[in-house]
Design an enzyme around this catalytic site. Structure first.
Site, PDB file in Angstrom:
ATOM      1  N   THR A 181      61.048  69.105  46.410  1.00 56.39           N
ATOM      2  CA  THR A 181      60.405  68.938  45.433  1.00 56.39           C
ATOM      3  C   THR A 181      60.185  67.305  45.055  1.00 56.39           C
ATOM      4  OG1 THR A 181      60.742  70.864  44.391  1.00 56.39           O
ATOM      5  CG2 THR A 181      59.934  69.234  42.787  1.00 56.39           C
ATOM      6  N   SER A 211      62.839  73.048  51.214  1.00 50.62           N
ATOM      7  CA  SER A 211      64.006  73.195  51.925  1.00 50.62           C
ATOM      8  C   SER A 211      64.275  74.906  52.375  1.00 50.62           C
ATOM      9  CB  SER A 211      65.171  72.985  51.221  1.00 50.62           C
ATOM     10  OG  SER A 211      65.401  73.289  49.935  1.00 50.62           O
ATOM     11  N   SER A 212      63.530  75.562  51.638  1.00 54.55           N
ATOM     12  CA  SER A 212      63.383  76.950  51.921  1.00 54.55           C
ATOM     13  C   SER A 212      62.950  77.343  53.336  1.00 54.55           C
ATOM     14  CB  SER A 212      62.609  78.016  51.125  1.00 54.55           C
ATOM     15  OG  SER A 212      62.903  77.475  49.856  1.00 54.55           O
ATOM     16  N   THR A 269      66.158  71.345  46.728  1.00 48.00           N
ATOM     17  CA  THR A 269      67.318  71.806  46.145  1.00 48.00           C
ATOM     18  C   THR A 269      67.700  72.998  46.707  1.00 48.00           C
ATOM     19  OG1 THR A 269      66.152  72.512  44.385  1.00 48.00           O
ATOM     20  CG2 THR A 269      66.886  70.422  44.339  1.00 48.00           C
ATOM     21  N   ASP A 270      66.499  73.855  47.156  1.00 41.74           N
ATOM     22  CA  ASP A 270      67.189  75.302  47.209  1.00 41.74           C
ATOM     23  C   ASP A 270      68.100  75.634  48.204  1.00 41.74           C
ATOM     24  OD1 ASP A 270      65.209  76.003  45.584  1.00 41.74           O
ATOM     25  OD2 ASP A 270      63.495  76.449  46.816  1.00 41.74           O
TER      26      ASP A 270
HETATM   27  N1  ASN Z   1      61.487  74.544  46.744  1.00 44.08           N
HETATM   28  C1  ASN Z   1      61.902  73.210  46.521  1.00 44.08           C
HETATM   29  C2  ASN Z   1      62.910  72.969  47.748  1.00 44.08           C
HETATM   30  O1  ASN Z   1      64.064  73.225  48.112  1.00 44.08           O
HETATM   31  C3  ASN Z   1      62.876  73.250  45.381  1.00 44.08           C
HETATM   32  C4  ASN Z   1      63.198  71.714  44.923  1.00 44.08           C
HETATM   33  O2  ASN Z   1      63.403  70.572  45.723  1.00 44.08           O
HETATM   34  N2  ASN Z   1      63.583  71.483  43.666  1.00 44.08           N
HETATM   35  O3  ASN Z   1      62.435  72.197  48.758  1.00 44.08           O
END
Ligand code: ASN
Length: 644
Positions: free
Chosen positions: A49, A135-136, A166-167
């Protein structure tokens, strides 16, 4: 006419090359005399993100945008410094953090640049991955790519920041912590909940804090920096999808907290304590899985889960590691799976706490061959399994043993006893004399005294005293007021067994004192060859720019000091490096007729045809000065005959 044209063209070529040389020379001279201390961080931007933009109403990664945007933000880039120091064509992805104005508290720990915190400069280079990923969408191959990029750049940078979604950040951090063996530098993962390009974003603070910590604190761990806290990466879980405080480290306090002061829990820092070089293990076994039991889970479900190619299972059980002991079908299955060679590791479904065998239900599980996983997070347990199962040369027995060991601080092996700092008589009597009584005051006293006591002990090679200091809470890598650690001092004094002791207890070979010198420079100055070898084996590299190294070599050459040149060479110095006048040690050795050095240099690959700024080579010097014996050493019998 034609001759004239040729001549003027030659002159043009010559003057151009002289101009070029002078320009290069200016750059080199600036590099040599540029006294501003700096640390270099490599930023690996993988996605997440933090760098996303909204397209069709959803967040998506946007390539080729981050560097440009950062450049425009004065908190990330000092444009004046950048314009003066970076080449716009070749260094477009190089940025310079502005100097910090506020004083950072270092708790007796030097920054990698070794200077007071007001003076440091953090330079960072951004390498953008292609494609950028949510990251998913990441997998084990992506972990290997990140680890390999760190390995390729390990010696050129003081630390690493990985921009990541973050995921799955807790998975990547856990995996990297195992893949990065004998780590001696910080690797910090960070990201954000709101893109850095938006007006309200946690990304700016998270990224900036990561750069500041990686650039100033030699914490040799894989870390996650989020919302003003830095956690050990393999202790983290993502626990909130909406809060800025997205990560939690349920079983361990943060290693760093960034408030008005930055406080580092140095005693909590995990150190590898080996004398081996950093390396990465990218062979990760994908045949691993997480199985969360629930009331009424069927034996068929568990059996299906354990089918080939499954090799390792993280079993998430109830409370303190309990599974039903009235389910013989399940227990029998776990026993069978263990016999088939599947490694099963037991962790708790609770966010906080650890597995134990306090209940009959937990004991029954242990008896089937399931390994207790202490207080590991699911992410850490899974990553550890994949890493260990990827070690093809290890026997199954060794893999099982390693699973129950604490490898990277991922599990608490025993309840740490409160260290009694009053155990040290000196601290006790000083505290009494100063009427100090609170724990905080005494800890402060210890932090002020211990680095000096450690250096004093290292100076005389007193390993027993060092051990006593360590046992009473001393930080093995703490630096005194000059930025020097016990390892610097032991290396300077040539105390080999003290150096061994310090390295085995996690002393860092990368810490620079206030002159920018690492312990390797001390060992070279003392010409302690065995220590130099040991430091290099542990991953130490000469922290000087080639031009500065050349000055040292030329100076030794001028004094016929073969031992010093040998020490630099053992430490990894290239004997052909050139100084600000493009002169190498061999130029100087020939001109000063220091034949011992000439012989050593020639025996170790020195070139006889390097041209200095005036076009002279070591060989042309020997010819002009009619040094026949040197020409003979260079294998120039014919030149000797010609002169004669
Ligand atoms: N979907 C995002 C990721 O993990 C979530 C984030 O970065 N806050 O790439």
């Amino acid at each position: 006419m034609a001759d004239n044209a040729d001549q003027s063209e030659t002159e043009l070529t010559r003057s151009k090359s002289v101009d070029e040389k002078v320009a290069e020379l200016e750059l080199k001279t600036r590099a040599v005399h540029d006294a501003e201390p700096l640390t270099k961080i490599l930023v690996l931007y993988t996605g997440g993100t933090i760098g996303m933009v909204t397209k069709n109403g959803v967040y998506e990664p946007e390539p080729d945008c981050m560097v440009q945007k950062l450049r425009a933000l004065p908190i990330f880039h000092d444009a004046e410094y950048g314009d003066a120091h970076f080449c716009p064509e070749t260094e477009a992805n190089h940025l310079a953090l502005p100097l910090l104005k506020s004083k950072l508290k270092t708790d007796g720990q030097p920054s990698p640049n070794g200077l007071t915190k007001e003076e440091f400069r953090v330079l960072f280079t951004v390498e953008e991955f292609e494609p950028l990923l949510d990251s998913s969408n990441m997998n084990m191959q992506d972990w290997a790519t990140i680890a390999s990029r760190i390995q390729d750049n390990y010696d050129q940078f003081d630390g690493f920041v990985v921009l990541h979604g973050t995921d799955t950040m807790a998975y990547t951090a856990s995996a990297l912590s195992f893949m990065c063996e004998h780590l001696g530098k910080p690797i910090i993962l960070t990201g954000s909940q709101i893109p850095i390009y938006e007006v309200r974003s946690d990304g700016r603070d998270n990224f900036l804090s990561s750069l500041i910590i990686a650039g100033n604190y030699c914490i040799p761990e894989v870390l996650v920096c989020f919302n003003e806290k830095v956690f050990r990466g393999n202790r983290t879980i993502k626990n909130d999808a909406t809060s800025f405080s997205a990560f939690k480290s349920p079983n361990m306090a943060p290693i760093v907290t960034l408030e008005i002061d930055i406080s580092v829990d140095w005693a909590g820092v995990f150190r590898s304590g080996t004398t081996e070089k950093f390396r990465v293990a990218t062979n990760f076994c994908p045949n691993v899985g997480l199985l969360r039991i629930f009331p009424g889970i069927t034996a068929q479900t568990v059996r299906a889960f354990m089918q080939p190619p499954m090799q390792g299972v993280v079993l998430q059980t109830y409370g303190a590691g309990n599974a039903p002991d009235n389910r013989q079908d399940l227990l029998q299955l776990f026993r069978e799976a263990t016999n088939w060679g599947i490694i099963i590791i037991n962790i708790t479904q609770c966010t906080h706490g650890r597995v134990s065998t306090s209940y009959a239900t937990g004991k029954a599980l242990r008896e089937t061959g399931v390994i207790p996983g202490g207080d590991m997070t699911p992410e850490a347990a899974l990553a550890k399994l994949g890493y260990i199962l990827g070690k093809d040369s290890w026997s199954l027995d060794k893999k099982r043993k390693m699973m129950s060991r604490n490898l990277r601080g991922e599990m608490t092996t025993s309840i740490q006893e409160e260290i009694s700092i009053m155990d040290h008589e000196l601290i006790e009597s000083v505290a009494r004399t100063l009427s100090l009584s609170s724990k905080d005051e005494i800890v402060k006293l210890r932090d002020a005294l211990y680095p000096n006591l450690m250096c004093a002990a290292a100076c005389t090679g007193d390993v027993q005293a060092l051990e006593k200091l360590r046992q009473t809470g001393g930080n093995i890598s703490a630096a005194n007021q000059d930025g020097r650690t016990a390892l610097h001092v032991a290396c300077r004094g040539g105390h080999f067994s003290t150096v061994q002791y310090l390295l085995h207890h996690g002393a860092s070979v990368h810490i620079k004192d206030y002159h920018g010198d690492t312990p390797l420079i001390d060992a070279i100055s003392g010409k302690h060859m065995a220590i130099i070898k040991l430091l290099v084996q542990t991953g130490a590299v000469i922290p000087l720019k080639p031009e500065k190294m050349a000055v040292e070599l030329c100076s030794a050459a001028s004094q016929n000091d073969v031992d010093t040149i040998r020490a630099w060479h053992e430490a990894g110095a290239d004997l052909n490096v050139c100084d600000y006048n493009y002169r190498a040690a061999l130029h100087v050795a020939v001109c000063t007729y220091n034949t011992d050095v000439v012989q050593y240099l020639l025996d170790n690959g020195a070139n006889t045809d390097i041209q200095d700024i005036f076009g002279n080579t070591p060989m042309s010097h020997a010819e002009k000065l009619c040094y026949h014996d040197i020409l003979k050493m260079m294998g120039q019998e014919s030149a000797v005959n010609h002169i004669e």
